[in-house]
Design a protein around this motif. Structure first.
Motif, PDB file in Angstrom:
ATOM      1  N   VAL A  19       0.869  -1.170   0.000  1.00 29.06           N
ATOM      2  CA  VAL A  19       0.000   0.000   0.000  1.00 29.06           C
ATOM      3  C   VAL A  19       0.909   1.224   0.000  1.00 29.06           C
ATOM      4  N   LYS A  20       0.768   2.044  -1.026  1.00 26.70           N
ATOM      5  CA  LYS A  20       1.531   3.294  -1.104  1.00 26.70           C
ATOM      6  C   LYS A  20       0.696   4.376  -0.435  1.00 26.70           C
ATOM      7  N   ALA A  21       0.990   4.622   0.840  1.00 24.90           N
ATOM      8  CA  ALA A  21       0.205   5.578   1.622  1.00 24.90           C
ATOM      9  C   ALA A  21       0.548   7.017   1.262  1.00 24.90           C
ATOM     10  N   GLY A  39      -6.339  17.568   3.527  1.00 19.35           N
ATOM     11  CA  GLY A  39      -6.795  16.576   2.573  1.00 19.35           C
ATOM     12  C   GLY A  39      -7.895  15.724   3.163  1.00 19.35           C
ATOM     13  N   GLU A  40      -8.470  14.909   2.314  1.00 19.23           N
ATOM     14  CA  GLU A  40      -9.537  14.018   2.753  1.00 19.23           C
ATOM     15  C   GLU A  40      -9.002  12.970   3.711  1.00 19.23           C
ATOM     16  N   SER A  41      -9.909  12.357   4.450  1.00 20.71           N
ATOM     17  CA  SER A  41      -9.555  11.243   5.314  1.00 20.71           C
ATOM     18  C   SER A  41      -8.902  10.150   4.478  1.00 20.71           C
ATOM     19  N   GLY A  42      -7.755   9.657   4.947  1.00 27.28           N
ATOM     20  CA  GLY A  42      -7.060   8.603   4.219  1.00 27.28           C
ATOM     21  C   GLY A  42      -6.137   9.087   3.115  1.00 27.28           C
ATOM     22  N   SER A  43      -5.955  10.416   3.022  1.00 24.79           N
ATOM     23  CA  SER A  43      -5.125  10.942   1.928  1.00 24.79           C
ATOM     24  C   SER A  43      -3.627  10.926   2.226  1.00 24.79           C
ATOM     25  N   GLY A  44      -3.246  10.588   3.460  1.00 24.34           N
ATOM     26  CA  GLY A  44      -1.821  10.487   3.780  1.00 24.34           C
ATOM     27  C   GLY A  44      -1.271  11.598   4.643  1.00 24.34           C
ATOM     28  N   LYS A  45      -2.134  12.457   5.177  1.00 26.00           N
ATOM     29  CA  LYS A  45      -1.656  13.575   6.008  1.00 26.00           C
ATOM     30  C   LYS A  45      -0.891  13.079   7.232  1.00 26.00           C
TER      31      LYS A  45
END
Length: 146
Positions: A19-21, A39-45
């Motif tokens: 998984v490329k987070a 960013g959106e939830s799950g975008s890697g912040k």
């Protein structure tokens, strides 16, 4: 440049592959500047921030790119070297502040421990500073609360 992140990629191996987070993230922050990662939830912040802070949990790892803080290569720092930076030179405010302190231990003990981890001070001096910090954030009767 205070912090420079170039082409950062962070990955997590899973049963079915990788998984490329975070992929190819770059930014620079000068002293006195504020950076907001939005960013959106799950975008890697969070994964980006944890990567920079050296707090990424295994099996996650920085798979590519470079990160420099005050000219120090963060990608190749040991845990001991990272620990020396965190707290005094670089810090992170986590999304869930309720997990920052352990409710099983007295707050004063945890604050004193953090001070003594990053500064060469006696327990007494660290305790006085902890009381002062509690007072500054409006905690009533900090001498009792500690």
């Amino acid at each position: 440049m205070l912090l420079s992140v170039k082409n950062l990629s962070t990955e997590f191996p899973v049963k079915k592959g990788i998984v490329k987070a975070v992929e190819d993230v770059s930014f620079d922050v000068d002293a006195g500047e504020i950076l907001a990662i939005v960013g959106e939830s799950g975008s890697g912040k969070s994964v980006t921030s944890l990567s920079v802070m050296g707090l990424l949990a295994e099996p996650g790892h920085v798979a590519g790119g470079s990160m420099e803080f005050e000219g120090k290569d963060l990608v190749h720092l040991s845990e001991r070297e990272y620990r020396a930076l965190r707290g005094n030179d670089m810090a992170m405010i986590f999304q869930e502040p309720m997990t920052s302190l352990n409710p099983v231990y007295r707050v004063g003990k945890q604050i004193v421990e953090a001070i003594r981890t990053h500064e060469n001070v006696s327990k007494k001096e660290a305790r006085e500073r902890a009381i002062d910090m509690l007072r500054k954030v409006g905690i009533p009767s900090p001498e009792k609360r500690i």
